[in-house]
Write a protein that holds these residues in place. Sequence first.
Motif, PDB file in Angstrom:
ATOM      1  N   UNK A 130       0.832  -1.199   0.000  1.00 40.95           N
ATOM      2  CA  UNK A 130       0.000   0.000   0.000  1.00 40.95           C
ATOM      3  C   UNK A 130       0.870   1.254   0.000  1.00 40.95           C
ATOM      4  N   UNK A 131       1.997   1.194   0.698  1.00 47.04           N
ATOM      5  CA  UNK A 131       2.855   2.375   0.818  1.00 47.04           C
ATOM      6  C   UNK A 131       3.444   2.783  -0.528  1.00 47.04           C
ATOM      7  N   UNK A 132       3.697   1.802  -1.408  1.00 45.65           N
ATOM      8  CA  UNK A 132       4.283   2.123  -2.698  1.00 45.65           C
ATOM      9  C   UNK A 132       3.327   2.986  -3.522  1.00 45.65           C
ATOM     10  N   UNK A 133       2.023   2.791  -3.346  1.00 49.54           N
ATOM     11  CA  UNK A 133       1.049   3.634  -4.050  1.00 49.54           C
ATOM     12  C   UNK A 133       0.940   5.002  -3.407  1.00 49.54           C
ATOM     13  N   UNK A 134       1.157   5.066  -2.099  1.00 45.15           N
ATOM     14  CA  UNK A 134       1.207   6.371  -1.440  1.00 45.15           C
ATOM     15  C   UNK A 134       2.381   7.187  -1.976  1.00 45.15           C
ATOM     16  N   UNK A 135       3.529   6.525  -2.187  1.00 45.02           N
ATOM     17  CA  UNK A 135       4.690   7.215  -2.739  1.00 45.02           C
ATOM     18  C   UNK A 135       4.405   7.699  -4.162  1.00 45.02           C
ATOM     19  N   UNK A 136       3.681   6.901  -4.937  1.00 46.27           N
ATOM     20  CA  UNK A 136       3.323   7.310  -6.293  1.00 46.27           C
ATOM     21  C   UNK A 136       2.428   8.539  -6.267  1.00 46.27           C
ATOM     22  N   UNK A 137       1.473   8.563  -5.349  1.00 49.93           N
ATOM     23  CA  UNK A 137       0.584   9.718  -5.227  1.00 49.93           C
ATOM     24  C   UNK A 137       1.358  10.953  -4.774  1.00 49.93           C
ATOM     25  N   UNK A 138       2.279  10.773  -3.823  1.00 47.01           N
ATOM     26  CA  UNK A 138       3.091  11.905  -3.357  1.00 47.01           C
ATOM     27  C   UNK A 138       3.971  12.443  -4.480  1.00 47.01           C
TER      28      UNK A 138
END
Length: 234
Positions: A130-138
């Motif tokens: 899930x965190x990897x998608x948060x990084x993509x959004x950031x």
Amino acid sequence: MKRASGLQRFMNRRASASHRYQPTCYEHAANCYTHALLVVPAFMGMALLHRRSDGGWQQLTALVYGLGLIALFLVSSVFHVISWKKSHMRSVEHCFHMCDRVVIYFFIAASYTPWLNLRELGPLAAHMRWFVWFMAAAGSVYVFNFHERYKLVELAFYLTMGFFPASVFTSMTNAEGLSELAFGGFLYCLGVFFFKSDGVIPFAHAIWHVFVALAAAVHYYAIWKYLYRSPPQS
């Protein structure tokens, strides 16, 4: 001198830190074709993984990964076509340039998704899916707010997102495919040299595209071979 002047038809002067490099017509064509020709193979690759899927979770993962792969080549191709043929459409070109940069973040997240979804991970490492998608959004928020302002910072973000999720692979009990993952990452790193060499090496950006294609092919092969094995024949 003759050799240097001969290269000038294929390469313009290097852009300043606050401006984009303007490719020659030859470079524009190479930038377009090196990714446009991969859109259909990427779609076929997604369909193959979907066909080899065993259950809904694998099908969903194949869809996410495949769409990330298709989007990378498709958005890049559209941007380079607009940049080449429609130079008067500055606002559209600017929009697709940002989309081209944003899609890289989501492609990185999509590339990690099969490994994070389909391999057994430790309890803390499991949160990385899930965190990897948060990084993509950031990263996307950064692009829309600071597009082309701090190029080295943007490059650092790409590299961080490219390598940080790999730290969880140490928790995988099954190490099959990790050598291919490492080799693909090595190809991406080699390509970065050309990514930053516009105006220094002719067709540098197109060469970067080729390295991206090769690295993506290595990673696809690993996913196809180790995560989407053919189901047993009944």
